[in-house]
Design an enzyme around this catalytic site. Structure first.
Site, short mmCIF file in Angstrom:
data_model
loop_
_atom_site.label_atom_id
_atom_site.label_comp_id
_atom_site.label_asym_id
_atom_site.label_seq_id
_atom_site.Cartn_x
_atom_site.Cartn_y
_atom_site.Cartn_z
N HIS A 58 0.84 -1.21 0.00
CA HIS A 58 0.00 0.00 0.00
C HIS A 58 0.87 1.26 0.00
CE1 HIS A 58 -3.97 1.88 1.66
NE2 HIS A 58 -3.26 2.79 1.02
N HIS A 76 1.46 5.12 -2.03
CA HIS A 76 0.99 6.12 -3.01
C HIS A 76 2.21 6.74 -3.67
CE1 HIS A 76 -3.24 6.02 -1.71
NE2 HIS A 76 -2.76 5.81 -0.50
N ASP A 116 -8.66 2.79 -3.16
CA ASP A 116 -8.17 3.40 -1.92
C ASP A 116 -8.19 4.93 -1.96
OD1 ASP A 116 -6.90 3.20 0.76
OD2 ASP A 116 -5.37 4.34 -0.29
N HIS A 137 -10.88 0.03 0.97
CA HIS A 137 -10.74 1.16 1.91
C HIS A 137 -12.09 1.24 2.62
CE1 HIS A 137 -9.72 5.60 2.71
NE2 HIS A 137 -10.97 5.47 3.10
N HIS A 179 -5.60 -0.71 5.82
CA HIS A 179 -5.41 0.10 7.04
C HIS A 179 -6.50 -0.06 8.12
CE1 HIS A 179 -7.95 2.65 4.53
NE2 HIS A 179 -6.94 3.16 3.85
N ASN A 203 -6.09 9.36 7.14
CA ASN A 203 -7.33 8.63 6.94
C ASN A 203 -7.03 7.13 6.79
OD1 ASN A 203 -10.04 8.29 6.56
ND2 ASN A 203 -9.96 8.62 4.35
N ASP A 230 0.84 2.67 3.74
CA ASP A 230 -0.05 3.78 3.32
C ASP A 230 0.76 5.07 3.17
OD1 ASP A 230 -2.27 5.18 2.49
OD2 ASP A 230 -3.29 5.15 4.44
N HIS A 245 2.34 14.42 0.58
CA HIS A 245 1.60 15.63 0.22
C HIS A 245 2.55 16.81 0.25
CE1 HIS A 245 -2.44 13.97 0.09
NE2 HIS A 245 -2.20 13.32 1.22
#
Ligand SMILES: NC(=O)N[C@@H](CC(=O)O)C(=O)O
EC number: 3.5.2.3
Length: 433
Positions: free
Chosen positions: A51, A53, A145, A172, A225, A271, A298, A302
């Site tokens: 998982h 991003h 997700d 998710h 998660h 989240n 996860d 950002h």
């Protein structure tokens, strides 16, 4: 290229040399092998993150496949599964093949794209699941997700569809109607702060529905998660009934609690949200007793402007690849709940098995692909931005003392980290000689 990893301690406590040539473990090394001194170091199988991003295509100001792969290698990972919430969304064969190719070109880790379940993650109609599965990327994990597949009929169809080629839907679990505007865990603290809460039941009710759907259609379900004690109870119940469900917990949900939201420092906004002490205890126990199968980061980078703003406007998510192993050590190894051999299982062989990634089922054995992570578990560091190698710095651990340190990472027989230093792209990439 040939390597000799000398005197490493394996997860079972035995001590041995590891000989590597042409990307695989071999019986013995020749004199030309580059020697890595592993005296006092623990050798784990290369870590696998189910998982991550990576943000490319579309959000390259946050992360790219290259920078996320570098962050992964620095954290001891040799494979990551890249989530589908890119722009364009990874919902066609073309986009997943693009992500796969970028990973191959950079060479730090194996990048396995995850396919979206629904077109544009919009939750309205199924994406081209079959085309992604049959593409060169051979997608086996599907997830929206960031969004929940909340329509039960679509979820049922997705589960049925992926079953035809042995795939899995990674859900998710978040009932959207119960979490409108949610800012942190719902409870006494959210009332005190006057912020909209994210109730545990929004996660638990979707997991309960989905395990029943998975049972009904005989499919494999993976829960992303997991964050609450109640979710653990539902998964435990489902496993006892023989339902084919697997589950992940993030490092941050194993270590951090909602109390950190008090300071309105948005590095702690994620989240699902950080929960209560009793949830952390339940999640640790569930990982130890096998109710929760794996740890997944996860990793959610950002840019500064998305985080350095008022709490209720800040983006959800934390970077986690470079800190994951240390956080797991702090939360469940140094507390006596897991052995290193369990860590090898929950951070390497089982995530690979869930994602149908070959090459991780018999680590260190002759003939297997050589993925190795050398760790100094006795080290300590004050975690800082110097430990981060991606494009974003939204780590909740900055300034925190963390145990353990990755000293070397070997992906397919080639070092990506040596002597604690991440190698440069030209030393690692596929276009190297
Ligand atoms: N986990 C997070 O807090 N953020 C994820 C998506 C999501 O799950 O909201 C992201 O992509 O940023």
């Amino acid at each position: 290229m040939s390597l000799l990893v000398r005197g490493a301690t394996l997860p079972d406590g035995s001590r041995r040399d590891l000989s590597i040539a042409d990307g695989r473990f071999v019986e013995s090394s020749d004199a030309s092998a580059t020697v890595i001194d592993a005296d006092g170091l623990l050798a784990l199988p290369g870590l696998v993150d189910l998982h991550t991003h990576l943000r490319e295509p579309g959000f390259e100001q946050s992360e790219t496949v290259l920078t996320g792969s570098r962050a992964a290698a620095a954290g001891g990972y040799t494979a990551v599964f890249a989530m589908a919430n890119t722009s364009p969304v990874q919902d066609t064969a073309g986009v997943v093949e693009q992500v796969q190719s970028l990973g191959e070109r950079h060479g730090y880790v194996t990048v396995r794209p995850i396919g979206a379940v629904t077109v544009g993650l919009a939750g309205e109609r199924l994406a081209e699941i079959g085309a992604m599965a049959q593409s060169r990327a051979r997608v086996r994990v599907f997830s929206d997700d960031g969004h929940c597949v909340h329509d039960p009929l679509l979820m049922r169809r997705a589960l049925e569809y992926v079953t035809t080629f042995g795939g899995v839907v990674a859900q998710h679990a978040q009932e959207p109607r119960l979490t409108i505007g949610a800012q942190l865990n719902e409870g006494a603290l959210s009332s005190e702060l006057g912020l909209a809460g994210w109730p545990a039941v929004a996660e638990e009710s979707i997991i309960a529905r989905d395990v029943l759907l998975a049972q009904h259609v005989g499919a494999r379900l993976h829960v992303c998660h997991v964050s609450t004690a109640g979710s653990v109870e539902v998964i435990r119940w489902a496993k006892a009934r023989g339902i084919r469900v697997t589950a992940e917990v993030t490092p941050h949900h194993l270590l951090l609690t909602e109390e950190l939201a008090r300071g309105y420092d948005s590095r702690f906004k994620v989240n699902p949200p950080l929960r209560r002490d009793e949830d952390v205890v339940a999640l640790r126990e569930a990982l130890a007793d096998g109710t929760i199968d794996i740890v997944a980061t996860d990793h959610a980078p950002h840019p500064v402007e998305a985080k350095e703003c008022a709490w209720d406007e800040a983006a959800n998510g934390m970077v986690g690849l470079e800190s994951a192993l240390s956080v797991v050590q702090a939360a469940v190894v140094d507390t006596g709940l897991l052995e290193w051999s369990d860590v090898a299982r929950v951070m390497s062989s089982t995530p690979a098995a869930i994602g149908l990634l070959a090459g991780y089922d018999s680590p260190f054995s002759v003939g297997s692909p050589a993925h190795v992570t050398l760790v100094d578990p006795t080290a300590h560091r004050s975690f800082s931005t110097a430990d981060l190698h991606g494009k974003s710095v939204n780590s909740p651990y900055l300034g925190r003392d963390l145990p353990g340190r990755v000293i070397a990472t070997v992906h397919e027989g080639r070092p990506t980290v040596l002597d604690g230093v991440l190698l440069a792209p030209e030393q690692v990439g596929a276009d190297r000689v």
